[in-house]
Design a protein around this motif. Structure first.
Motif: not given
Length: 597
Positions: A543-555, A560-565, A567-577
């Motif tokens: 689990y600790i390894d997976s947490a450290l690996e997550a930091v290196e992932e794109p995005g 993680s639960d919104l549709p699209g790329s 960039s699209e997920r970030l835009d959607t989340f900003q609107r919903r915020t």
């Protein structure tokens, strides 16, 4: 003082300089500087104990404990007790007794539950079972209960099947059911818009969720809050049943708890094993909630003291002592136990000490893998508990809607975690009540497979990121009640209207902080629990390894639960915020208008 038991209740700590902590006693107004590692040791001390017992705990935590160091710690604890950083148990009990004597059960404390709200969508079989079992149980105990079915079905076929279920139950079983679908909610929305002046976009977001969203689980819950304004009621998921299980409890006493989670969890192989372990109870489910819901905590404490029942204060925190002393304090939401499918997508939390499921894992090395991956749990308090923690599972919950409660986020899973966070941060007088002995059953028709694979660091959802943002905002003074909701709402609107790069910096910083916390806690657990099963050590390291690996992932830092790329997920989340921020700002006016209507 030699024989007194003390607990750390009143320490508030800040990092003053590298390696130095500033502690403050809210009760006595004293301030001290201490080495940061000493501050952390003090904050790790749990429960009431003698000063020498606390010193022994500090020695175990550090792995040291030579006589000279223990003598220094004992002297420090004596000084801190004199200055009010540690409180004697007798002092706390006297305070609780005074609160109980000053508040007796009154007319305003009596909470009669007359309606049950059921949010649903295109699940007629579940809906029928839920209404039938709750109606049958309450009628058996001489009560008639009304139902409000808040139908969120988006397809006409699903809506019509629910309509037919309601018609049959009304005509053949003579059950009082108010049915409201999305078309009818439109009329409710227009009435609120017309009479309150709240912008139409805000009302529609509250009652229908974002345009095009399918996972609008919180929207019908908000509609139920508006429908039941001014009354206490129960909201229960359509896949629950009132065929309650009776579970032995630790005692018949009451606990005051500031823990994040007030219930114990026990894992089972499957639902059948749960049912075969306990027995079905012939009990009125409404009466269970009425035991605590809506009452002043001082009145509840007085009832238990009058019955010579023990009041457990081992998990008491300063914040709950302050809350129960308020004249406007009340048990705002209540929970029975729950048995069945967890409804959760993640199971990594079971690896961490402090979780009751962790204790079960560690003690059952031969059953470790099966228990770790089981979806079936019994979640129940060991005794009556009044609590002000963050946890909130809205599968089946009593709500005292006679005073303002926060809204639910309208879309996405785990929206009840945001509700629980808002309740604690914005309504310090609103407490949670947990009842022992009886557990509602959560029985989805489709049996889900056990969790697969090994526990991994979760990719955070939009609602989890919102929850952590709200917790960050609440570290500063925000007021309480309606003004606190508006303050948090303003902060969310400002956050969502940031430039995208700055918004991403904020979300990435949140996830990075969570990763650091999980890695620290996991590493600490590995160092301290040398007797844990080999499988647990393997899974924690993974689990600790997976947490450290997550930091290196794109995005990393993007929901993680919104549709699209990304960039699209970030835009959607900003609107919903921004949308949720506006809802928090206008929610008090919406509730006030609904009560008038």
């Amino acid at each position: 003082m030699k024989t007194d038991r003390f607990k750390v209740l009143h320490i508030r700590a800040n990092n003053l300089a590298p390696g130095v902590g500033l502690i403050r006693s809210n009760r006595e107004g004293c301030v001290r500087t201490l080495p940061l590692h000493t501050v952390r040791l003090l904050q790790s001390l749990k429960g009431f104990a003698s000063l020498r017992e606390h010193v022994q705990s500090m020695s175990r935590a550090t792995g040291r404990g030579h006589p000279g160091e223990e003598g220094t710690w004992l002297s420090l604890l004596r000084d801190l007790a004199e200055e009010g950083f540690l409180r004697p148990e007798n002092d706390v009990r006297q305070q609780i007794d005074r609160i109980a004597r000053n508040r007796k059960i009154s007319e305003s404390d009596a909470t009669a539950i007359r309606r049950i709200g059921i949010p649903t969508a295109s699940r007629p079989d579940y809906l029928k079972r839920a209404i039938e079992t709750f109606s049958e149980r309450t009628r058996r105990h001489g009560r008639e209960v009304g139902f409000v079915v808040m139908d969120d079905s988006k397809e006409e076929a699903g809506r019509l099947r629910n309509v037919e279920v309601v018609r049959i139950l009304r005509e053949k079983a003579n059950i009082d059911i108010k049915y409201v679908d999305r078309h009818m909610r439109e009329a409710q929305a227009q009435e609120i818009i017309r009479k309150s002046g709240v912008p139409a976009e805000v009302v529609r977001f509250a009652l229908f969720g974002p345009e095009g969203a399918t996972d609008t689980y919180g929207a019908p819950r908000n509609a139920l809050l508006l429908e039941t304004s001014g009354e206490a009621h129960i909201q229960t998921d359509d896949d629950t049943t009132a065929e309650m299980l009776e579970v032995p409890c630790a005692d018949n006493g009451l606990a005051l708890s500031g823990k994040h989670q007030a219930e114990d969890c026990t894992m089972f192989r499957d639902h059948r094993e749960i049912v075969e372990t306990f027995w079905t109870a012939d009990i009125d489910p409404l009466a269970i909630h009425e035991r605590l819901l809506g009452k002043h905590p001082g009145a509840v404490i007085g009832e238990f003291l009058d019955m010579k029942a023990f009041v457990n204060i081992d998990e008491t925190e300063e914040s709950i002592l302050d809350a129960i002393a308020r004249p406007d304090a009340r048990v705002a939401i209540s929970f029975t136990g729950a048995a069945g499918d967890t409804g959760m997508d993640e199971f990594y939390h079971r690896l961490f000490p402090g979780d009751s499921e962790y204790e079960q894992l560690i003690e059952n090395a031969l059953k470790y893998d099966r228990l770790l991956r089981s979806r079936y749990v019994l979640r129940i308090a060991p005794r009556y508990v009044i609590n002000n923690g963050l946890s909130c599972v809205s599968m089946s919950v009593g709500l005292d809607n006679r005073s303002l409660l926060p809204p639910f986020i309208t879309c996405g899973r785990s929206g009840d975690t945001i509700f629980g966070t808002l309740l604690k941060t914005c309504f310090p007088m609103a407490l949670k009540g947990y009842m022992p002995r009886y557990a509602i059953q959560h029985k989805p028709a489709v049996l889900r497979r056990p969790y697969q694979g090994s526990p991994e660091f979760p990719r955070l959802t939009s609602n989890q990121l919102l929850m952590y943002s709200i917790r960050q905002f609440a570290r500063q003074p925000i007021g309480e009640g309606a003004s606190a909701l508006r303050m948090i709402g303003t902060m969310l609107m400002n956050l969502g209207e940031m430039q995208r790069s700055h918004f991403l910096e904020h979300t990435t910083a949140i996830v990075s902080e969570i990763v650091r916390g999980h890695v620290y806690q996991g590493t600490k657990a590995l160092n301290e629990d040398e007797d844990g099963p080999d499988q647990w050590e393997r899974d924690m390291l993974g689990y600790i390894d997976s947490a450290l690996e997550a930091v290196e992932e794109p995005g990393f830092g993007v929901p993680s639960d919104l549709p699209g790329s990304i960039s699209e997920r970030l835009d959607t989340f900003q609107r919903r915020t921004v949308q949720f921020g506006k809802l928090l700002w206008y929610w008090p006016e919406m509730m006030h208008t609904s009560a008038q209507v």
